[in-house]
Design a protein around this motif. Structure first.
Motif, PDB file in Angstrom:
ATOM      1  N   THR A  37      -2.573  -7.110 -11.844  1.00 39.49           N
ATOM      2  CA  THR A  37      -1.456  -6.949 -10.903  1.00 39.49           C
ATOM      3  C   THR A  37      -0.122  -6.976 -11.642  1.00 39.49           C
ATOM      4  N   ARG A  40       0.380  -3.777 -13.892  1.00 38.14           N
ATOM      5  CA  ARG A  40       0.717  -2.563 -13.153  1.00 38.14           C
ATOM      6  C   ARG A  40       2.100  -2.661 -12.518  1.00 38.14           C
ATOM      7  N   ASP A  45       4.127   0.662 -10.953  1.00 38.04           N
ATOM      8  CA  ASP A  45       3.247   1.134  -9.878  1.00 38.04           C
ATOM      9  C   ASP A  45       3.732   0.601  -8.529  1.00 38.04           C
ATOM     10  N   LYS A  49       0.075   0.265  -3.461  1.00 38.74           N
ATOM     11  CA  LYS A  49      -1.047   0.914  -4.155  1.00 38.74           C
ATOM     12  C   LYS A  49      -1.821  -0.110  -4.982  1.00 38.74           C
ATOM     13  N   ILE A  50      -1.110  -1.033  -5.631  1.00 43.20           N
ATOM     14  CA  ILE A  50      -1.763  -2.092  -6.414  1.00 43.20           C
ATOM     15  C   ILE A  50      -2.674  -2.913  -5.504  1.00 43.20           C
ATOM     16  N   LYS A  52      -4.061  -2.123  -2.619  1.00 41.94           N
ATOM     17  CA  LYS A  52      -5.205  -1.346  -2.123  1.00 41.94           C
ATOM     18  C   LYS A  52      -6.270  -1.166  -3.203  1.00 41.94           C
ATOM     19  N   ASP A  53      -5.837  -0.832  -4.428  1.00 45.61           N
ATOM     20  CA  ASP A  53      -6.784  -0.588  -5.515  1.00 45.61           C
ATOM     21  C   ASP A  53      -7.558  -1.844  -5.875  1.00 45.61           C
ATOM     22  N   LEU A  54      -6.865  -2.964  -6.008  1.00 49.22           N
ATOM     23  CA  LEU A  54      -7.524  -4.191  -6.450  1.00 49.22           C
ATOM     24  C   LEU A  54      -8.421  -4.783  -5.365  1.00 49.22           C
ATOM     25  N   SER A  56     -10.302  -3.151  -3.399  1.00 48.62           N
ATOM     26  CA  SER A  56     -11.573  -2.414  -3.420  1.00 48.62           C
ATOM     27  C   SER A  56     -12.313  -2.602  -4.746  1.00 48.62           C
ATOM     28  N   ASP A  57     -11.595  -3.019  -5.792  1.00 49.63           N
ATOM     29  CA  ASP A  57     -12.188  -3.094  -7.132  1.00 49.63           C
ATOM     30  C   ASP A  57     -12.669  -4.489  -7.509  1.00 49.63           C
TER      31      ASP A  57
END
Length: 423
Positions: A37, A40, A45, A49-50, A52-54, A56-57
């Motif tokens: 986090t 990025r 970034d 978006k950070i 949302k991506d993390l 799901s990851d």
């Protein structure tokens, strides 16, 4: 008036071997989420978006991931707020706490003689056990779970000193705080590197004052800074975070003790209001060169103020803040009020106009209290004399027997017949 107040209760966790492994793995994954986090965010970034991506990851339950990302971005936000000072690192190499909301990432269950917990360390892999803590903490938590006036909130599971802990926030949703407009007693608070000065001012006169010393915080912070600097110079940066955590724990513990002592002193007065300097204004006015800026910007002014504020609130005592301009340079006697930087030399205040001497931090606390009274549209008393300064040394047995302010404008006797202020 009513206000929501939050306090943190600390409990020990005693998971079995498989539970320990689950927690350790989750701490490492939380560390990865934190570092990613920060990295990025530094790269520019978009924060949404950070998130949302993390979410799901990450190999964590969604609630924990969301709160870890949120805490990371708050660290970046704080960095930007204070003019790009103390940028968070994206290479943290120590375990990171698991944050979760009640009944989402963790849950508590009341039994006749204990409170059991369930922590979702990893998806579909909970850690279960019984909370261990002081009888008072367990009773407060039990009451919070059952009472409509309390709410159980966010908790952090962490490993500290080779032990597993759960820090649970509980919030009183309808605590009664005295209305500032109805109060006539103001306690000015001046927070410094190694002490906090307090001055209680009524509309009629100054009531009392005290200086509470805590030199051990400054000494330990300097010691840890020196050790980390030496390790960095020798290429041993991997130990840096370990020492930083030790320092944080020490300072956190000491600030809790100091804040309790401050609130105990304030609570002796009838219907007081605590007044601080505006910390953001104070930070923005500091520019004394690289070395002094590092010392002053990194001091825990904000944390000590927060500890005092919420502890006082639980006693029904409200807090306020004023512009700190010239509070440390102005003579606090009404007939003088000469304002110049030359009045202050370290801990000694000597007015270049009237010649009065005082403890510099006590003098500032009185000026803060005077501004606080004016802000509340109260009568500011005409101060012609001031009481002797009393200093409380936290590591000594009680108060200092001799006053440190000894001038014929102060009430009482002179120490050994000598007028002045000790260094």
């Amino acid at each position: 008036m009513q206000k929501s107040l939050t306090k943190t209760l600390v409990f020990q966790l005693q998971p079995d071997e498989s539970g320990q492994q689950l927690l350790d793995d989750a701490f490492l994954e939380a560390r990865r989420v934190y570092n990613e986090t920060i990295r990025r965010a530094k790269n520019g970034d978009r924060w949404d978006k950070i998130r949302k991506d993390l979410e799901s990851d990450a190999d964590l339950v969604n609630n924990t991931t969301q709160l870890v990302v949120q805490k990371s971005l708050e660290a970046m936000e704080n960095y930007y707020e204070y003019d790009d000072y103390n940028q968070p690192s994206h290479t943290t190499d120590s375990a990171y706490p698991l944050r979760s909301n009640y009944e989402e990432g963790y849950n508590l269950f009341l039994e006749d003689d204990c409170i059991r917990y369930r922590i979702s360390a990893k998806p579909y892999n909970p850690v279960k056990g019984t909370l261990c803590g002081s009888p008072d903490a367990l009773e407060q938590l039990r009451h919070a779970i059952q009472s409509d006036a309390w709410r159980v909130g966010t908790a952090e599971a962490m490993r500290r000193n080779e032990k597993y802990e759960l820090h649970i926030n509980i919030t009183h949703t309808e605590a009664d705080i005295q209305d500032k407009e109805d109060l006539r007693m103001v306690v000015g608070v001046d927070i410094n590197e190694d002490c906090v000065a307090l001055a209680a001012l009524h509309e009629d006169d100054i009531v009392d004052s005290v200086v509470i010393d805590f030199p051990e915080i400054k000494e330990e912070r300097h010691r840890y800074f020196t050790m980390r600097k030496r390790m960095q110079n020798n290429g041993k940066s991997s130990f840096d975070r370990a020492f930083e955590q030790q320092e944080e724990r020490f300072v956190h513990d000491q600030l809790h003790k100091v804040s309790r002592q401050v609130v105990e002193w304030v609570s002796q007065f009838e219907k007081p209001v605590i007044v601080f300097e505006d910390l953001k204004e104070m930070r923005n006015s500091i520019d004394y060169g690289t070395r002094m800026n590092r010392r002053l910007h990194s001091l825990p002014f904000r944390k000590l103020r927060e500890f005092i504020t919420y502890k006082a609130a639980f006693q029904g005592v409200p807090s306020d803040k004023i512009n700190p301009e010239y509070t440390s340079q102005a003579c606090s006697l009404t007939e003088c009020e000469q304002t110049t930087r030359a009045n202050r030399n370290k801990k000694r205040f000597k007015c270049v106009d009237c010649g009065r001497q005082d403890h510099a931090d006590r003098n500032a606390a009185i000026n803060i209290a005077k501004k606080g009274l004016a802000t509340l549209d109260r009568n500011v008393p005409a101060l012609k004399t001031l009481p002797n300064v009393r200093k409380l040394r936290r590591q000594a047995s009680g108060c200092v027997t001799q006053p440190t302010v000894t001038h014929d404008t102060a009430r009482g006797h002179h120490a050994d017949g000598v007028a002045g202020v000790s260094e």
